[in-house]
Design a protein around this motif. Structure first.
Motif, PDB file in Angstrom:
ATOM      1  N   ILE A   1      64.278   4.014 -33.931  1.00 19.65           N
ATOM      2  CA  ILE A   1      65.467   3.321 -34.438  1.00 19.65           C
ATOM      3  C   ILE A   1      66.524   3.332 -33.346  1.00 19.65           C
ATOM      4  CG2 ILE A   1      67.367   3.431 -36.118  1.00 19.65           C
ATOM      5  CD1 ILE A   1      65.364   4.577 -38.127  1.00 19.65           C
ATOM      6  N   LEU A   2      67.240   2.224 -33.211  1.00 22.03           N
ATOM      7  CA  LEU A   2      68.353   2.104 -32.274  1.00 22.03           C
ATOM      8  C   LEU A   2      69.681   2.244 -33.013  1.00 22.03           C
ATOM      9  CD1 LEU A   2      67.299  -0.864 -29.970  1.00 22.03           C
ATOM     10  CD2 LEU A   2      67.990   1.406 -29.179  1.00 22.03           C
ATOM     11  N   TYR A   3      70.497   3.186 -32.582  1.00 21.00           N
ATOM     12  CA  TYR A   3      71.862   3.333 -33.085  1.00 21.00           C
ATOM     13  C   TYR A   3      72.764   2.808 -31.971  1.00 21.00           C
ATOM     14  CZ  TYR A   3      69.466   6.598 -36.209  1.00 21.00           C
ATOM     15  OH  TYR A   3      68.598   7.173 -37.126  1.00 21.00           O
TER      16      TYR A   3
ATOM     17  N   ILE B   1      77.564  -5.506 -26.912  1.00 24.96           N
ATOM     18  CA  ILE B   1      77.144  -4.132 -27.186  1.00 24.96           C
ATOM     19  C   ILE B   1      77.272  -3.310 -25.913  1.00 24.96           C
ATOM     20  CG2 ILE B   1      75.207  -2.674 -27.907  1.00 24.96           C
ATOM     21  CD1 ILE B   1      74.151  -5.093 -29.484  1.00 24.96           C
ATOM     22  N   ALA B   2      77.915  -2.159 -26.010  1.00 22.71           N
ATOM     23  CA  ALA B   2      78.098  -1.292 -24.846  1.00 22.71           C
ATOM     24  C   ALA B   2      76.822  -0.531 -24.514  1.00 22.71           C
ATOM     25  CB  ALA B   2      79.246  -0.322 -25.091  1.00 22.71           C
ATOM     26  N   GLY B   3      76.079  -0.163 -25.535  1.00 22.39           N
ATOM     27  CA  GLY B   3      74.872   0.625 -25.350  1.00 22.39           C
ATOM     28  C   GLY B   3      74.506   1.281 -26.657  1.00 22.39           C
ATOM     29  N   GLY B   4      73.593   2.231 -26.599  1.00 24.66           N
ATOM     30  CA  GLY B   4      73.167   2.858 -27.842  1.00 24.66           C
ATOM     31  C   GLY B   4      72.446   4.160 -27.627  1.00 24.66           C
ATOM     32  N   VAL B   5      71.996   4.717 -28.726  1.00 22.92           N
ATOM     33  CA  VAL B   5      71.164   5.917 -28.718  1.00 22.92           C
ATOM     34  C   VAL B   5      69.840   5.545 -29.379  1.00 22.92           C
ATOM     35  CG1 VAL B   5      70.909   8.293 -29.510  1.00 22.92           C
ATOM     36  CG2 VAL B   5      73.169   7.445 -28.827  1.00 22.92           C
TER      37      VAL B   5
ATOM     38  N   ASP C   1      62.312   8.418 -35.152  1.00 24.96           N
ATOM     39  CA  ASP C   1      62.601   7.725 -36.401  1.00 24.96           C
ATOM     40  C   ASP C   1      61.593   6.601 -36.621  1.00 24.96           C
ATOM     41  OD1 ASP C   1      64.749   9.389 -36.662  1.00 24.96           O
ATOM     42  OD2 ASP C   1      66.280   7.869 -36.282  1.00 24.96           O
ATOM     43  N   GLN C   2      61.500   6.136 -37.855  1.00 29.76           N
ATOM     44  CA  GLN C   2      60.580   5.049 -38.183  1.00 29.76           C
ATOM     45  C   GLN C   2      61.115   4.282 -39.386  1.00 29.76           C
ATOM     46  OE1 GLN C   2      57.536   8.170 -38.450  1.00 29.76           O
ATOM     47  NE2 GLN C   2      57.035   7.426 -40.520  1.00 29.76           N
ATOM     48  N   THR C   3      60.391   3.257 -39.808  1.00 29.15           N
ATOM     49  CA  THR C   3      60.852   2.417 -40.910  1.00 29.15           C
ATOM     50  C   THR C   3      59.702   2.094 -41.853  1.00 29.15           C
ATOM     51  OG1 THR C   3      60.473   0.416 -39.584  1.00 29.15           O
ATOM     52  CG2 THR C   3      62.693   1.343 -39.541  1.00 29.15           C
ATOM     53  N   GLY C   4      60.047   1.642 -43.045  1.00 25.71           N
ATOM     54  CA  GLY C   4      59.051   1.251 -44.035  1.00 25.71           C
ATOM     55  C   GLY C   4      59.723   0.909 -45.348  1.00 25.71           C
TER      56      GLY C   4
ATOM     57  N   LYS D   1      61.410 -14.214 -34.882  1.00 26.44           N
ATOM     58  CA  LYS D   1      62.860 -14.130 -35.037  1.00 26.44           C
ATOM     59  C   LYS D   1      63.260 -12.757 -35.574  1.00 26.44           C
ATOM     60  CE  LYS D   1      63.673 -19.061 -35.882  1.00 26.44           C
ATOM     61  NZ  LYS D   1      64.236 -20.063 -36.822  1.00 26.44           N
ATOM     62  N   GLY D   2      64.516 -12.395 -35.300  1.00 23.42           N
ATOM     63  CA  GLY D   2      65.037 -11.148 -35.837  1.00 23.42           C
ATOM     64  C   GLY D   2      64.580  -9.935 -35.042  1.00 23.42           C
ATOM     65  N   PRO D   3      64.890  -8.752 -35.537  1.00 24.80           N
ATOM     66  CA  PRO D   3      64.558  -7.516 -34.824  1.00 24.80           C
ATOM     67  C   PRO D   3      63.087  -7.160 -34.956  1.00 24.80           C
ATOM     68  CG  PRO D   3      65.542  -6.997 -36.936  1.00 24.80           C
ATOM     69  CD  PRO D   3      65.608  -8.498 -36.800  1.00 24.80           C
ATOM     70  N   THR D   4      62.626  -6.310 -34.055  1.00 25.73           N
ATOM     71  CA  THR D   4      61.254  -5.821 -34.102  1.00 25.73           C
ATOM     72  C   THR D   4      61.182  -4.371 -34.572  1.00 25.73           C
ATOM     73  OG1 THR D   4      61.345  -5.076 -31.795  1.00 25.73           O
ATOM     74  CG2 THR D   4      60.624  -7.351 -32.201  1.00 25.73           C
ATOM     75  N   MET D   5      62.336  -3.743 -34.739  1.00 22.83           N
ATOM     76  CA  MET D   5      62.396  -2.340 -35.143  1.00 22.83           C
ATOM     77  C   MET D   5      63.680  -2.108 -35.934  1.00 22.83           C
ATOM     78  SD  MET D   5      63.376  -0.924 -31.335  1.00 22.83           S
ATOM     79  CE  MET D   5      63.351   0.803 -31.741  1.00 22.83           C
ATOM     80  N   GLY D   6      63.876  -0.910 -36.416  1.00 28.25           N
ATOM     81  CA  GLY D   6      65.066  -0.598 -37.185  1.00 28.25           C
ATOM     82  C   GLY D   6      66.271  -0.348 -36.297  1.00 28.25           C
ATOM     83  N   GLY D   7      67.448  -0.579 -36.854  1.00 31.64           N
ATOM     84  CA  GLY D   7      68.665  -0.353 -36.083  1.00 31.64           C
ATOM     85  C   GLY D   7      69.866  -0.123 -36.970  1.00 31.64           C
ATOM     86  N   VAL D   8      70.927   0.395 -36.342  1.00 30.10           N
ATOM     87  CA  VAL D   8      72.196   0.617 -37.035  1.00 30.10           C
ATOM     88  C   VAL D   8      73.329   0.168 -36.131  1.00 30.10           C
ATOM     89  CG1 VAL D   8      73.711   2.271 -38.178  1.00 30.10           C
ATOM     90  CG2 VAL D   8      71.222   2.625 -38.238  1.00 30.10           C
TER      91      VAL D   8
END
Length: 415
Positions: A137-139, A186-190, A195-198, A287-294
């Motif tokens: 996951i990208l924060y 976006i400045a950057g992220g962590v 982490d994972q999604t479902g 289209k859209g994201p390939t993984m989870g993010g916040v």
């Protein structure tokens, strides 16, 4: 033993699975017509040890004050004179010291790590499909100031075992090409690769079917628990609007309604509902994201669930109100259009609002409560999906009299 599990969300269903796998005769009681029709029906989809920071902290009051004059903030409070809300708020404030925030965060992280192991082991055992992705996951943050604060914030749990990578915007887009169109915002992220999604509802319903087929779990849907029949220090039966259900042990996993039942039998379980909103939108494969993010500055989370995009936002203290209006999703859709231009058609969105069962310190509660055969597995707040399998396995261990695989410090109910 005859074990009755109260509540058919992902937490209760996971508990029923592990108990039945132990050889108990398990009955699950659910007031809706199917599994995962309440709190577990829709959420951000994140299975996220990286989201283990306790809500109650020294900055909680600052966030609350900002929410009063910034309508797009993810935190909203409707003032009311409900004595249970006022009591919960007082307890929450008592948890807002740095020492308590650190202690609660460490307990949450311990359970989240364990629960992640449990859910992955369960999937390997059963082959259960629930649109899961184990890509991390990208924060991410929109300013350098918020990125620096976020990296420091995540650093605390990184020191306690969470793998993270602080990334600039170029590395962020390398990890998530879906954000390429807005990388300069976006400045950057962590990045948290652990982490994972479902989809929690797909998981819960699939697990319930397996529990029925493999272990004989019985399900009583459209059945509302009204009280517990207690004799001495034991629960004899669960009383429902469809008649009594005899039991040798009871597990309370009623989500935001857990405290309502507990009050009837003199048990203090300080769970209070916190309302959240989600939108689920069909998206094309490219289209859209390939993984989870916040999006941490806007407090909006999302997941890619197969060919669907799930967007979630808002923590609203509004009692047991589950209603929603189109305006409640406006900020969510603005952010989705901003992040993923051309991917979101809000006219096709399935809108939802539901209640998260929040404890003042953000730590769920487990174990025996007052009566010899009454157990709690509730109060998971916004991370019930993350913690469900770990909590279910812990509950099964406690009822079996086994030493749990996880250190239970801070997780067990105290009268």
């Amino acid at each position: 033993m005859k074990v009755v599990v109260l509540g058919g969300g992902v937490v209760g269903t996971a508990a029923a699975w592990y108990l039945a796998r132990d050889g108990h005769a398990v009955t699950l009681i659910e007031r809706h017509a199917d599994i995962a029709c309440g709190t577990s029906q829709s959420n951000a989809g994140l299975v996220s040890p990286g989201d283990s920071t306790a809500w109650a902290s020294p900055v909680a009051l600052v966030t609350f004050i900002k929410s009063l004059y910034k309508p797009d903030m993810g935190i909203k409070v409707r003032f009311n004179l409900d004595p249970h809300f006022l009591a919960w708020t007082w307890r929450f404030l008592l948890q807002c010291t740095q020492a308590r925030a650190n202690a609660n965060t460490e307990v949450k992280l311990r359970l989240a790590f364990y629960a992640r192991q449990c859910i992955n082991a369960l999937q390997e055992e059963t082959g259960l499909a629930y649109d899961d992705k184990r890509k991390g996951i990208l924060y991410f943050y929109r300013s350098q100031q918020s990125l620096d604060a976020g990296a420091k914030h995540m650093g605390y749990i990184a020191e306690r075992g969470l793998k993270i990578e602080v990334v600039d915007r170029e590395r962020l887009v390398e990890l998530e090409p879906g954000l390429a169109a807005v990388k300069h915002q976006i400045a950057g992220g962590v990045y948290s690769p652990m982490d994972q999604t479902g989809d929690s509802s797909l998981f819960a319903r699939g697990l319930a079917e397996l529990a029925r087929e493999r272990h004989g779990v019985q399900f009583r849907f459209k059945t509302t628990v009204t009280a517990l029949d207690i004799e001495g220090d034991r629960v004899k039966a669960v009383l429902t609007d469809q008649g009594p259900v005899a039991c040798d042990a009871v597990v309370v996993s009623l989500g935001p309604e857990s405290s309502l039942l507990a009050r009837k039998i003199g048990i203090d379980v300080p769970v209070y509902p916190v309302k959240g909103y989600t939108a689920t939108i069909p998206v094309d494969d490219d289209k859209g994201p390939t993984m989870g993010g916040v999006d941490e500055d806007r407090l909006i989370a999302y997941s890619r669930l197969g060919n669907r995009l799930r967007i979630a936002s808002t923590a609203e203290f509004a009692g047991y109100d589950r209603t929603h209006r189109p305006a409640d999703f406006a900020a969510m859709f603005r952010t989705a259009h901003d992040l993923f231009p051309g991917a979101v058609d809000e006219s096709k969105a399935v809108l939802w609002a539901g209640l998260r069962p929040m404890m003042p310190g953000s730590v769920p509660v487990h174990g025996r409560a007052r009566y010899a055969n009454l157990y709690l597995d509730t109060g998971h707040g916004h991370v019930g999906w993350t913690m469900a399998c770990g909590s279910g396995k812990l509950t099964a261990d406690l009822i079996a009299g086994r030493r749990p695989e996880i250190d239970t410090t801070g997780l067990l109910y105290r009268n």
